[in-house]
Structures are given as C-alpha cells and as structure tokens.
Design a protein around this motif. Structure first.
Motif, PDB file in Angstrom:
ATOM      1  N   PHE A 100       0.837  -1.205   0.000  1.00  0.00           N
ATOM      2  CA  PHE A 100       0.000   0.000   0.000  1.00  0.00           C
ATOM      3  C   PHE A 100       0.873   1.258   0.000  1.00  0.00           C
ATOM      4  N   THR A 101       1.896   1.281   0.851  1.00  0.00           N
ATOM      5  CA  THR A 101       2.734   2.478   0.919  1.00  0.00           C
ATOM      6  C   THR A 101       3.591   2.632  -0.340  1.00  0.00           C
ATOM      7  N   LYS A 102       3.992   1.507  -0.935  1.00  0.00           N
ATOM      8  CA  LYS A 102       4.745   1.591  -2.193  1.00  0.00           C
ATOM      9  C   LYS A 102       3.878   2.188  -3.293  1.00  0.00           C
ATOM     10  N   SER A 103       2.591   1.836  -3.288  1.00  0.00           N
ATOM     11  CA  SER A 103       1.666   2.386  -4.285  1.00  0.00           C
ATOM     12  C   SER A 103       1.524   3.896  -4.108  1.00  0.00           C
ATOM     13  N   ILE A 104       1.359   4.314  -2.877  1.00  0.00           N
ATOM     14  CA  ILE A 104       1.237   5.743  -2.595  1.00  0.00           C
ATOM     15  C   ILE A 104       2.520   6.473  -3.001  1.00  0.00           C
ATOM     16  N   LYS A 105       3.642   5.902  -2.630  1.00  0.00           N
ATOM     17  CA  LYS A 105       4.943   6.516  -2.905  1.00  0.00           C
ATOM     18  C   LYS A 105       5.191   6.662  -4.405  1.00  0.00           C
ATOM     19  N   LYS A 106       4.758   5.666  -5.171  1.00  0.00           N
ATOM     20  CA  LYS A 106       4.931   5.715  -6.622  1.00  0.00           C
ATOM     21  C   LYS A 106       4.198   6.933  -7.194  1.00  0.00           C
ATOM     22  N   TYR A 107       3.028   7.201  -6.632  1.00  0.00           N
ATOM     23  CA  TYR A 107       2.238   8.333  -7.113  1.00  0.00           C
ATOM     24  C   TYR A 107       2.781   9.667  -6.583  1.00  0.00           C
ATOM     25  N   THR A 108       3.021   9.742  -5.267  1.00  0.00           N
ATOM     26  CA  THR A 108       3.373  11.024  -4.642  1.00  0.00           C
ATOM     27  C   THR A 108       4.824  11.419  -4.859  1.00  0.00           C
ATOM     28  N   LYS A 109       5.688  10.445  -5.076  1.00  0.00           N
ATOM     29  CA  LYS A 109       7.134  10.675  -5.181  1.00  0.00           C
ATOM     30  C   LYS A 109       7.712  11.223  -3.863  1.00  0.00           C
TER      31      LYS A 109
ATOM     32  N   VAL B  63      -4.167  17.811   3.478  1.00  0.00           N
ATOM     33  CA  VAL B  63      -2.799  17.778   3.998  1.00  0.00           C
ATOM     34  C   VAL B  63      -2.203  16.386   3.788  1.00  0.00           C
ATOM     35  N   THR B  64      -0.995  16.350   3.255  1.00  0.00           N
ATOM     36  CA  THR B  64      -0.281  15.098   3.022  1.00  0.00           C
ATOM     37  C   THR B  64       0.887  14.978   4.006  1.00  0.00           C
ATOM     38  N   PRO B  65       1.425  13.791   4.182  1.00  0.00           N
ATOM     39  CA  PRO B  65       2.624  13.678   5.014  1.00  0.00           C
ATOM     40  C   PRO B  65       3.752  14.597   4.528  1.00  0.00           C
ATOM     41  N   ASP B  66       3.854  14.779   3.216  1.00  0.00           N
ATOM     42  CA  ASP B  66       4.918  15.637   2.684  1.00  0.00           C
ATOM     43  C   ASP B  66       4.727  17.105   3.073  1.00  0.00           C
ATOM     44  N   ASP B  67       3.495  17.522   3.322  1.00  0.00           N
ATOM     45  CA  ASP B  67       3.265  18.899   3.785  1.00  0.00           C
ATOM     46  C   ASP B  67       3.951  19.127   5.137  1.00  0.00           C
ATOM     47  N   PHE B  68       3.934  18.105   5.993  1.00  0.00           N
ATOM     48  CA  PHE B  68       4.631  18.226   7.278  1.00  0.00           C
ATOM     49  C   PHE B  68       6.135  18.353   7.041  1.00  0.00           C
ATOM     50  N   ARG B  69       6.636  17.565   6.118  1.00  0.00           N
ATOM     51  CA  ARG B  69       8.081  17.580   5.821  1.00  0.00           C
ATOM     52  C   ARG B  69       8.537  18.951   5.335  1.00  0.00           C
ATOM     53  N   LYS B  70       7.664  19.652   4.664  1.00  0.00           N
ATOM     54  CA  LYS B  70       8.016  20.957   4.092  1.00  0.00           C
ATOM     55  C   LYS B  70       7.640  22.129   4.998  1.00  0.00           C
ATOM     56  N   CYS B  71       7.057  21.844   6.159  1.00  0.00           N
ATOM     57  CA  CYS B  71       6.593  22.899   7.056  1.00  0.00           C
ATOM     58  C   CYS B  71       7.754  23.501   7.849  1.00  0.00           C
ATOM     59  N   GLU B  72       7.941  24.805   7.717  1.00  0.00           N
ATOM     60  CA  GLU B  72       9.058  25.482   8.368  1.00  0.00           C
ATOM     61  C   GLU B  72       8.918  25.592   9.887  1.00  0.00           C
ATOM     62  N   ARG B  73       7.719  25.420  10.411  1.00  0.00           N
ATOM     63  CA  ARG B  73       7.524  25.505  11.868  1.00  0.00           C
ATOM     64  C   ARG B  73       7.947  24.245  12.603  1.00  0.00           C
ATOM     65  N   LEU B  74       8.196  23.175  11.864  1.00  0.00           N
ATOM     66  CA  LEU B  74       8.618  21.921  12.474  1.00  0.00           C
ATOM     67  C   LEU B  74      10.140  21.825  12.466  1.00  0.00           C
ATOM     68  N   SER B  75      10.699  21.329  13.562  1.00  0.00           N
ATOM     69  CA  SER B  75      12.150  21.163  13.667  1.00  0.00           C
ATOM     70  C   SER B  75      12.510  19.689  13.574  1.00  0.00           C
ATOM     71  N   LEU B  76      13.393  19.377  12.653  1.00  0.00           N
ATOM     72  CA  LEU B  76      13.841  18.004  12.457  1.00  0.00           C
ATOM     73  C   LEU B  76      14.670  17.554  13.664  1.00  0.00           C
ATOM     74  N   ILE B  77      14.305  16.389  14.230  1.00  0.00           N
ATOM     75  CA  ILE B  77      15.132  15.853  15.316  1.00  0.00           C
ATOM     76  C   ILE B  77      15.757  14.507  14.954  1.00  0.00           C
ATOM     77  N   TYR B  78      15.214  13.810  13.936  1.00  0.00           N
ATOM     78  CA  TYR B  78      15.795  12.523  13.550  1.00  0.00           C
ATOM     79  C   TYR B  78      15.311  12.139  12.161  1.00  0.00           C
ATOM     80  N   GLU B  79      16.216  11.507  11.401  1.00  0.00           N
ATOM     81  CA  GLU B  79      15.831  10.887  10.137  1.00  0.00           C
ATOM     82  C   GLU B  79      16.672   9.634   9.956  1.00  0.00           C
ATOM     83  N   GLY B  80      16.013   8.542   9.599  1.00  0.00           N
ATOM     84  CA  GLY B  80      16.716   7.283   9.409  1.00  0.00           C
ATOM     85  C   GLY B  80      15.787   6.110   9.670  1.00  0.00           C
TER      86      GLY B  80
END
Length: 183
Positions: free
Chosen positions: A16-25, A152-169
């Motif tokens: 399911f997530t691979k299908s979404i990812k293929k579309y949303t990039k 709102v998509t998950p990617d909108d959160f990723r691009k939101c300047e009010r959020l501070s990244l604390i971890y990726e991996g």
C-alpha cells in the motif's frame, strides 16, 4: 510554558505504501502525532491489526508491538513542534473523544484519492493519517498551512518550516526506540 509535540512521518515499505509513494514521489507516506520523544503516546489513522491492511481506523500506535514491529526496516523522520501547554490540553481533550469512540472511526481511503485530485473528500468519523494529525492541530488552534486538513499530506509536514527536524533514518535506530528494545 512551551511544550513539544512530535510528528512522525514513516514508510514501512508495504504494498500500500509503495503504491502511494509511486504516485506522490514523497519519501514518507504515513503521519502520526506523538506527545513524547520516545513515541509512547502516539496516535494516527492506520491499520487496526498489524496483519490486516484492510481494517483501518483510529489507532494508538505502539512501535514495539504494533504494525511497525512487523516492518523493522521502516524509515522515518521525526519533527518536533513547539506548542503551549494550553495547546496540548486542547489536543488531548480532542484525543479523548477519539479514544472513547475509536470503534466508530474509519480510515478515509476516498480522502486519500481526493488529495490526488486536490478535492477534499470528507466523511463524518473518517480520516486518513495526515488528515487526522492536521485536524487535531487545526482544532487545537495550530495553523501550519492555509489548506483544509482533508488536503494535507505527510509531505506537507516535511516541508513545514515551523517543524524542527530531530531525527531521520531507520525507526529502530532512533536512540529512544533502541533503548526501549534493549530493556
């Protein structure tokens, strides 16, 4: 007094997530809201049972025993958002309604399709993951975008300047989760 809430964006690598990812990039396709950096108190809309992708709705997610446990290669990004104590009280009050009525809430699969057409598709008691997180923030007076939560998509959160990244991996490489696994 300033407090923090956390937004987890993840990709389990399921069909399911691979299908979404293929579309949303977009690199992540699931959003969750947590009230602690160890992700103990975390909520979203997703699988009610880890083995059944078709039965979805409101869930209190548990990294160690829930759906994530079935997908140890899950990748993620974790953001923190500074909020007031009052904001947290409002969010938790709203969550109480979801928790008490969890059996009445459904996964809004049509809403996911609506996002792809930039047309909000909303039903009473029905959300998809990022819509739910955006709705809780919105109803608590936290406006991160000038768009409806149903768009709102998950990617909108990723691009939101009010959020501070604390971890990726890898989710299970995130230090607070690693510590829990060692217990």
């Amino acid at each position: 007094m300033t407090q923090k809430v956390y937004i987890l964006l993840s990709d389990t690598g399921t069909l399911f997530t691979k299908s979404i990812k293929k579309y949303t990039k977009a690199p992540y396709n699931h959003a969750s809201l947590a009230f602690d950096d160890q992700l103990h108190d975390m909520y979203s809309f997703g699988r009610k049972k880890p083995n059944n992708p078709l039965k979805g709705g409101f869930v209190k997610e548990n990294v160690l025993t829930g759906t994530y446990r079935r997908y140890p290669k899950t990748t993620c990004v974790i953001y923190e958002l500074n909020v007031t104590e009052r904001d947290v009280i409002k969010m938790k009050r709203l969550l109480t309604i979801f928790i008490k009525n969890k059996q009445r809430f459904l996964y809004n699969i049509l809403g996911v399709l609506g996002v792809s057409m930039n047309e909000p598709i909303e039903f009473s008691n029905s959300y998809f993951c990022s819509q739910f997180v955006a709705e809780v923030l919105h109803r608590s007076g936290i406006e991160l975008w000038d768009k409806l939560p149903a768009l709102v998509t998950p990617d909108d959160f990723r691009k939101c300047e009010r959020l501070s990244l604390i971890y990726e991996g890898k989710l299970f490489d995130y230090e607070p989760i690693k510590k829990q696994l060692l217990k």
